[in-house]
Motif scaffolding. Structure first.
Motif, PDB file in Angstrom:
ATOM      1  N   VAL A 104      11.895  10.544  -1.230  1.00 62.80           N
ATOM      2  CA  VAL A 104       9.904  10.220  -1.523  1.00 62.80           C
ATOM      3  C   VAL A 104      10.006   9.111  -0.274  1.00 62.80           C
ATOM      4  CG1 VAL A 104       8.468   9.796  -3.151  1.00 62.80           C
ATOM      5  CG2 VAL A 104      10.896   9.994  -4.036  1.00 62.80           C
ATOM      6  N   ASN A 105       9.365  10.480   0.476  1.00 57.31           N
ATOM      7  CA  ASN A 105       9.213   9.392   1.596  1.00 57.31           C
ATOM      8  C   ASN A 105       7.811   9.580   2.170  1.00 57.31           C
ATOM      9  OD1 ASN A 105      11.373  10.736   2.596  1.00 57.31           O
ATOM     10  ND2 ASN A 105      10.877  12.732   3.866  1.00 57.31           N
ATOM     11  N   SER A 106       6.680   9.718   1.438  1.00 59.66           N
ATOM     12  CA  SER A 106       5.607   8.807   1.277  1.00 59.66           C
ATOM     13  C   SER A 106       4.704   8.372  -0.086  1.00 59.66           C
ATOM     14  CB  SER A 106       4.492   9.167   2.233  1.00 59.66           C
ATOM     15  OG  SER A 106       3.881  11.296   1.336  1.00 59.66           O
ATOM     16  N   ILE A 107       4.016   7.858  -0.412  1.00 60.80           N
ATOM     17  CA  ILE A 107       3.076   7.786  -1.139  1.00 60.80           C
ATOM     18  C   ILE A 107       1.861   7.518  -1.592  1.00 60.80           C
ATOM     19  CG2 ILE A 107       3.999   4.998  -1.394  1.00 60.80           C
ATOM     20  CD1 ILE A 107       4.710   6.241  -4.344  1.00 60.80           C
ATOM     21  N   GLU A 108       0.869   7.246  -2.078  1.00 60.59           N
ATOM     22  CA  GLU A 108      -0.683   7.426  -2.209  1.00 60.59           C
ATOM     23  C   GLU A 108      -0.897   7.640  -3.028  1.00 60.59           C
ATOM     24  OE1 GLU A 108      -4.247   9.286   0.530  1.00 60.59           O
ATOM     25  OE2 GLU A 108      -2.240   8.681   2.117  1.00 60.59           O
ATOM     26  N   PHE A 109      -2.098   6.005  -2.911  1.00 63.71           N
ATOM     27  CA  PHE A 109      -3.033   6.222  -3.881  1.00 63.71           C
ATOM     28  C   PHE A 109      -4.095   7.386  -4.061  1.00 63.71           C
ATOM     29  CE2 PHE A 109      -1.197   2.393  -5.954  1.00 63.71           C
ATOM     30  CZ  PHE A 109      -0.969   3.333  -7.465  1.00 63.71           C
ATOM     31  N   LEU A 110      -4.485   7.993  -4.783  1.00 66.01           N
ATOM     32  CA  LEU A 110      -6.663   8.884  -4.521  1.00 66.01           C
ATOM     33  C   LEU A 110      -6.899   7.486  -4.894  1.00 66.01           C
ATOM     34  CD1 LEU A 110      -8.290  11.093  -4.026  1.00 66.01           C
ATOM     35  CD2 LEU A 110      -8.307  11.586  -6.608  1.00 66.01           C
ATOM     36  N   PRO A 111      -8.186   7.011  -4.702  1.00 60.01           N
ATOM     37  CA  PRO A 111      -8.952   5.947  -4.745  1.00 60.01           C
ATOM     38  C   PRO A 111      -9.562   6.630  -5.083  1.00 60.01           C
ATOM     39  CG  PRO A 111      -8.384   7.073  -1.846  1.00 60.01           C
ATOM     40  CD  PRO A 111      -8.436   7.971  -2.694  1.00 60.01           C
ATOM     41  N   PHE A 112     -10.241   5.481  -6.110  1.00 56.39           N
ATOM     42  CA  PHE A 112     -10.548   5.783  -7.215  1.00 56.39           C
ATOM     43  C   PHE A 112     -10.583   6.427  -8.602  1.00 56.39           C
ATOM     44  CE2 PHE A 112     -13.020   3.572  -3.472  1.00 56.39           C
ATOM     45  CZ  PHE A 112     -13.797   2.695  -4.266  1.00 56.39           C
ATOM     46  N   SER A 113      -9.294   6.154  -8.470  1.00 56.33           N
ATOM     47  CA  SER A 113      -8.679   6.757 -10.185  1.00 56.33           C
ATOM     48  C   SER A 113      -7.241   6.207 -10.353  1.00 56.33           C
ATOM     49  CB  SER A 113      -8.294   8.560  -8.923  1.00 56.33           C
ATOM     50  OG  SER A 113      -7.094   8.189  -8.302  1.00 56.33           O
ATOM     51  N   ASN A 114      -6.343   7.024 -11.287  1.00 62.98           N
ATOM     52  CA  ASN A 114      -4.929   6.695 -11.527  1.00 62.98           C
ATOM     53  C   ASN A 114      -4.174   8.026 -10.964  1.00 62.98           C
ATOM     54  OD1 ASN A 114      -5.471   4.229 -13.044  1.00 62.98           O
ATOM     55  ND2 ASN A 114      -6.825   5.527 -14.181  1.00 62.98           N
ATOM     56  N   THR A 115      -4.083   8.156  -9.892  1.00 61.30           N
ATOM     57  CA  THR A 115      -3.772   9.527  -9.264  1.00 61.30           C
ATOM     58  C   THR A 115      -2.953   9.313  -8.422  1.00 61.30           C
ATOM     59  OG1 THR A 115      -4.892  11.236 -10.588  1.00 61.30           O
ATOM     60  CG2 THR A 115      -3.657  11.898  -8.698  1.00 61.30           C
ATOM     61  N   ILE A 116      -2.046   9.565  -7.981  1.00 60.80           N
ATOM     62  CA  ILE A 116      -0.874   9.030  -7.167  1.00 60.80           C
ATOM     63  C   ILE A 116       0.042  10.523  -6.691  1.00 60.80           C
ATOM     64  CG2 ILE A 116       1.358   8.220  -6.466  1.00 60.80           C
ATOM     65  CD1 ILE A 116       1.399   6.265  -8.892  1.00 60.80           C
ATOM     66  N   LEU A 117      -0.151  10.163  -4.779  1.00 62.32           N
ATOM     67  CA  LEU A 117       0.896  11.449  -4.271  1.00 62.32           C
ATOM     68  C   LEU A 117       1.670  11.503  -3.546  1.00 62.32           C
ATOM     69  CD1 LEU A 117       0.534  14.365  -3.006  1.00 62.32           C
ATOM     70  CD2 LEU A 117      -0.567  13.559  -1.326  1.00 62.32           C
ATOM     71  N   THR A 118       2.937  12.215  -4.117  1.00 63.68           N
ATOM     72  CA  THR A 118       4.073  11.685  -3.009  1.00 63.68           C
ATOM     73  C   THR A 118       4.400  12.575  -2.598  1.00 63.68           C
ATOM     74  OG1 THR A 118       5.262  12.623  -5.423  1.00 63.68           O
ATOM     75  CG2 THR A 118       4.457  10.210  -4.978  1.00 63.68           C
ATOM     76  N   CYS A 119       5.446  12.708  -1.626  1.00 67.76           N
ATOM     77  CA  CYS A 119       6.210  14.206  -1.149  1.00 67.76           C
ATOM     78  C   CYS A 119       8.037  13.992  -0.707  1.00 67.76           C
ATOM     79  CB  CYS A 119       5.725  14.563   0.637  1.00 67.76           C
ATOM     80  SG  CYS A 119       6.020  13.400   1.707  1.00 67.76           S
ATOM     81  N   SER A 120       8.173  14.646  -0.516  1.00 68.99           N
ATOM     82  CA  SER A 120      10.090  14.200  -0.890  1.00 68.99           C
ATOM     83  C   SER A 120      10.714  15.339   0.032  1.00 68.99           C
ATOM     84  CB  SER A 120      10.429  14.551  -2.042  1.00 68.99           C
ATOM     85  OG  SER A 120      12.056  14.629  -2.072  1.00 68.99           O
ATOM     86  N   ALA A 121      11.544  14.805   0.549  1.00 66.57           N
ATOM     87  CA  ALA A 121      12.619  15.667   1.376  1.00 66.57           C
ATOM     88  C   ALA A 121      13.193  16.671   0.735  1.00 66.57           C
ATOM     89  CB  ALA A 121      14.011  14.636   2.207  1.00 66.57           C
ATOM     90  N   ASP A 122      13.348  17.218  -0.386  1.00 63.33           N
ATOM     91  CA  ASP A 122      13.150  18.011  -1.751  1.00 63.33           C
ATOM     92  C   ASP A 122      12.105  19.239  -0.974  1.00 63.33           C
ATOM     93  OD1 ASP A 122      11.093  17.057  -2.655  1.00 63.33           O
ATOM     94  OD2 ASP A 122      12.066  16.430  -4.493  1.00 63.33           O
TER      95      ASP A 122
END
Length: 199
Positions: A104-122
């Motif tokens: 998993v190469n990056s991770i980020e919360f969407l501001p003011f929410s409970n959503t997380i975005l990840t991206c991967s080598a897959d």
């Protein structure tokens, strides 16, 4: 950490035993979270000028970290194919998010929410519900390792980049790609929106 515009050093800290991969300011600006190849995530307090908490649990290098806008939670992404949500107040891992088949190469919360975005080598991106640690949507379309992804200001569009320099814009509501741009032949390591949603 340096002050601008004079370039004076404000704070220095030692603690990680391997390379640093990412950092993110606490919403109040009083603390910093860092991630490292030493498999740890560390919280730094500027008033004390030192590391106040070391979060251990990943089995491989940690590629990135992100602070939730409330300031109580940190998310981390690792080469061990997992992401974690850490509760800073209890100093424990709340959820380990499994689903990616590679680093998993990056991770980020969407501001003011409970959503997380990840991206991967897959070659995929995923949206997660931070309240339950579960994957809500997965985006397919990259043909190579996805190195970084981020939201626009409204949170309705994602931009991602991969190891062959291809950038993609995604419609969050439709969970589908809108535009693909070949910016290669070199890898795309990071992408960002400006406030007017220009990539």
């Amino acid at each position: 950490m340096w002050a601008f515009p004079n370039g004076n050093i404000i704070v220095t800290g030692e603690g990680h035993t391997d390379w640093l991969s990412g950092c993110c300011f606490h919403p109040s600006g009083t603390k910093l979270v860092t991630s490292s190849g030493d498999t740890t995530v560390r919280i730094w307090d500027f008033s004390k000028g030192e590391c106040i908490l070391t979060l251990e649990g990943h089995a491989s290098a940690v590629w990135g970290c992100s602070w939730h806008s409330c300031g109580d939670f940190v998310a981390s992404a690792s080469m061990d194919n997992t992401s974690k949500i850490w509760d800073i107040n209890s100093e424990r891992c709340r959820y380990t998010m499994r689903g990616h088949k590679d680093s998993v190469n990056s991770i980020e919360f969407l501001p003011f929410s409970n959503t997380i975005l990840t991206c991967s080598a897959d070659k995929t991106l995923s949206l997660w519900d931070a309240r339950m640690g579960l994957c809500a949507h997965t985006f397919y379309g990259h043909l190579h390792s996805c190195n970084h992804a981020t939201f626009n200001m409204r949170g309705d569009t994602i931009v991602s980049c991969d190891s062959y320099g291809v950038m993609k814009l995604w419609d969050v509501r439709k969970v589908s790609p809108m535009v693909s741009i070949d910016a290669g032949p070199h890898p795309g390591n990071q992408v960002a929106f400006d406030p007017s949603d220009i990539v």
